[in-house]
Design an enzyme around this catalytic site. Structure first.
Site, PDB file in Angstrom:
ATOM      1  N   LYS A 282     -23.732  23.560  65.709  1.00 12.08           N
ATOM      2  CA  LYS A 282     -24.991  23.420  65.705  1.00 12.08           C
ATOM      3  C   LYS A 282     -25.314  22.008  64.879  1.00 12.08           C
ATOM      4  O   LYS A 282     -25.787  21.015  65.245  1.00 12.08           O
ATOM      5  CB  LYS A 282     -25.934  24.470  64.761  1.00 12.08           C
ATOM      6  CG  LYS A 282     -27.468  23.991  64.383  1.00 12.08           C
ATOM      7  CD  LYS A 282     -27.818  24.622  63.371  1.00 12.08           C
ATOM      8  CE  LYS A 282     -27.541  24.028  62.233  1.00 12.08           C
ATOM      9  NZ  LYS A 282     -28.416  24.636  60.877  1.00 12.08           N
ATOM     10  N   CYS A 357     -49.729  35.500  64.372  1.00  6.93           N
ATOM     11  CA  CYS A 357     -50.033  35.696  65.625  1.00  6.93           C
ATOM     12  C   CYS A 357     -51.394  35.362  66.048  1.00  6.93           C
ATOM     13  O   CYS A 357     -51.759  34.766  66.728  1.00  6.93           O
ATOM     14  CB  CYS A 357     -49.552  37.063  66.218  1.00  6.93           C
ATOM     15  SG  CYS A 357     -47.831  37.372  66.260  1.00  6.93           S
ATOM     16  N   CYS A 360     -51.779  31.713  66.743  1.00 10.29           N
ATOM     17  CA  CYS A 360     -50.910  31.156  67.798  1.00 10.29           C
ATOM     18  C   CYS A 360     -51.664  31.194  69.240  1.00 10.29           C
ATOM     19  O   CYS A 360     -52.188  32.130  69.526  1.00 10.29           O
ATOM     20  CB  CYS A 360     -49.605  31.997  67.691  1.00 10.29           C
ATOM     21  SG  CYS A 360     -48.331  31.342  69.146  1.00 10.29           S
ATOM     22  N   CYS A 368     -46.900  35.459  74.746  1.00  9.01           N
ATOM     23  CA  CYS A 368     -45.636  35.756  73.920  1.00  9.01           C
ATOM     24  C   CYS A 368     -45.553  37.184  73.973  1.00  9.01           C
ATOM     25  O   CYS A 368     -46.058  38.353  73.611  1.00  9.01           O
ATOM     26  CB  CYS A 368     -45.987  35.362  72.480  1.00  9.01           C
ATOM     27  SG  CYS A 368     -44.925  35.777  71.364  1.00  9.01           S
TER      28      CYS A 368
END
Length: 409
Positions: A282, A357, A360, A368
């Site tokens: 990474k 959520c 979102c 999702c």
């Protein structure tokens, strides 16, 4: 016989008091009854000879009904107040007029729109992972991307534009000093990535600031400065980051390798970067993109690994598996951007614990699969009641509705 002036005035006062005492007020209830009936003449009260408080209404003709809120024209003076203690006779309502009521809407509060809809409900999406399709003729495998990935990616970009995340201002790419030479800036970028492992961006930024301001001259924060500073002093400067003892050893060892094997500069290949102590894939891919400007792979950290699995783009257990799965279908021009995009998204909305959520757009649009949805569940509990007298057991069953959260991923 002459009387004194004082005696004459006293006699006059007595006569006036006797007249006032003999005047009895009319009944208040009788006057109201007449007023409601619309009979103006009924306001004249006739006193009976027996001297009691009862009164009768006169039988004058009515001039027509009128509104009770309007002052009657025949009332020249204000009505007298009712005296306390006087008994009021019972009244009988003979006729009632019909009153039409109109419903009025109360004034709205400022800033409240009555047509404003309630918050959108959270809906779970369906997983649409990338698919591997094999051509039967050539035997070549092709990876088809998730069907809705472009819509999801675009909505996340719109949400990220509205919210400032820590990675936007304190990310490893932006921590190097601009006034230093390109070689020193590349070295500072590599050190920032090494410090950021298992550490928040805010803490990494603080440690980098201390290195930039407190490392002694003449080299300050450069490869030569890290080589010259004692390990204990370096450890104290980066004390706030996670695993600072290990990172102190890694940084000192990396500085020695760069001086001896890479001409006092950071490697310009993925293999060379991974060979450094404490540098994983990474960090290597992010360093290649930030320091050298070459996108040779996707830097997958915990946010990228967690969020893409929540979306159902792939099902992997390790970040390296996620990197390989994403690189198989994601356009190359998004390899560098996706890390910065999803790290900020994971820091502000799709948190590791307590995902928001409700804020979102993906959850409200049903895109999702990992959205947290509140569900009502019926829990049956039994209460046992024992009666001692009859020595028998009776059973009562009660139902209780509770709200539980269903969470995937």
């Amino acid at each position: 016989m002459k009387t004194s002036r004082l005696a004459r005035e006293t006699e006059k006062i007595g006569e006036i008091s006797e007249v006032v005492t003999n005047q009895k007020p009319r009944s208040f209830a009788a006057s109201i009854n007449a007023f409601a009936a619309g009979d103006p003449g009924s306001f004249i009260v006739k006193q009976d000879d027996d001297g009691d408080d009862s009164s009768s209404l006169s039988s004058l003709d009515s001039t027509g009904p009128f509104d009770i809120e309007d002052a009657p024209p025949f009332m020249k003076t204000a009505p007298q107040k009712r005296k306390r203690g006087i008994s009021t006779p019972a009244t009988t309502v003979t006729e009632a007029s019909t009153i039409k009521l109109e419903t009025r809407t109360p004034p709205r509060k400022a800033g409240i729109n009555p047509e404003e809809k309630s918050p959108a409900k959270i809906k779970k999406g369906r997983k649409q992972p990338a698919r591997k399709v094999v051509d039967h003729d050539s035997g070549k495998a092709t990876i088809h991307p998730p069907a809705n990935w472009e819509e999801i990616y675009g909505l996340v970009q719109e949400m990220r534009k509205k919210i400032l995340a820590p990675v936007d201002t304190m990310g490893c790419e932006s921590l190097a000093e601009n006034h230093r030479s390109p070689r020193d800036k590349r070295f500072q970028t590599l050190i920032a990535l090494m410090l950021s492992s298992q550490t928040k961006d805010t803490t990494t930024a603080i440690a980098m600031k201390r290195l930039q301001t407190e490392l002694p001259s003449p080299h300050h924060f450069s490869l030569e400065g890290i080589l010259a500073v004692p390990a204990d002093t370096l450890n104290n400067l980066i004390y706030a980051v996670g695993f600072h003892n290990n990172k102190t050893r890694y940084i000192k060892a990396t500085a020695l390798l760069l001086q001896s094997n890479f001409n006092s500069d950071i490697p310009d290949t993925i293999e060379g970067l991974i060979s450094l102590p404490g540098v994983g894939p990474k960090m290597a891919y992010l360093c290649m993109s930030a320091a050298w400007g070459r996108d040779e792979g996707i830097g997958v950290d915990v946010h990228v690994h967690r969020i893409t699995n929540l979306w159902g783009w792939q099902k992997t257990n390790q970040p390296e598996e996620t990197r390989a799965a994403l690189e198989a279908w994601l356009p190359r021009d998004k390899w560098h951007e996706i890390n910065h995009l999803l790290v900020g998204f994971g820091q502000t909305i799709c948190l590791p614990v307590g995902r928001k959520c409700g804020e979102c757009t993906l959850s409200t649009k049903g895109l999702c699969p990992g959205a947290v949805v509140q569900k009502k569940a019926t829990v049956r509990r039994k209460r046992v009641k024992v009666e001692k007298k009859e020595e028998e057991m009776t059973e009562e069953v009660e139902e209780e509705v509770v709200v539980v959260k269903e969470e995937d991923g």
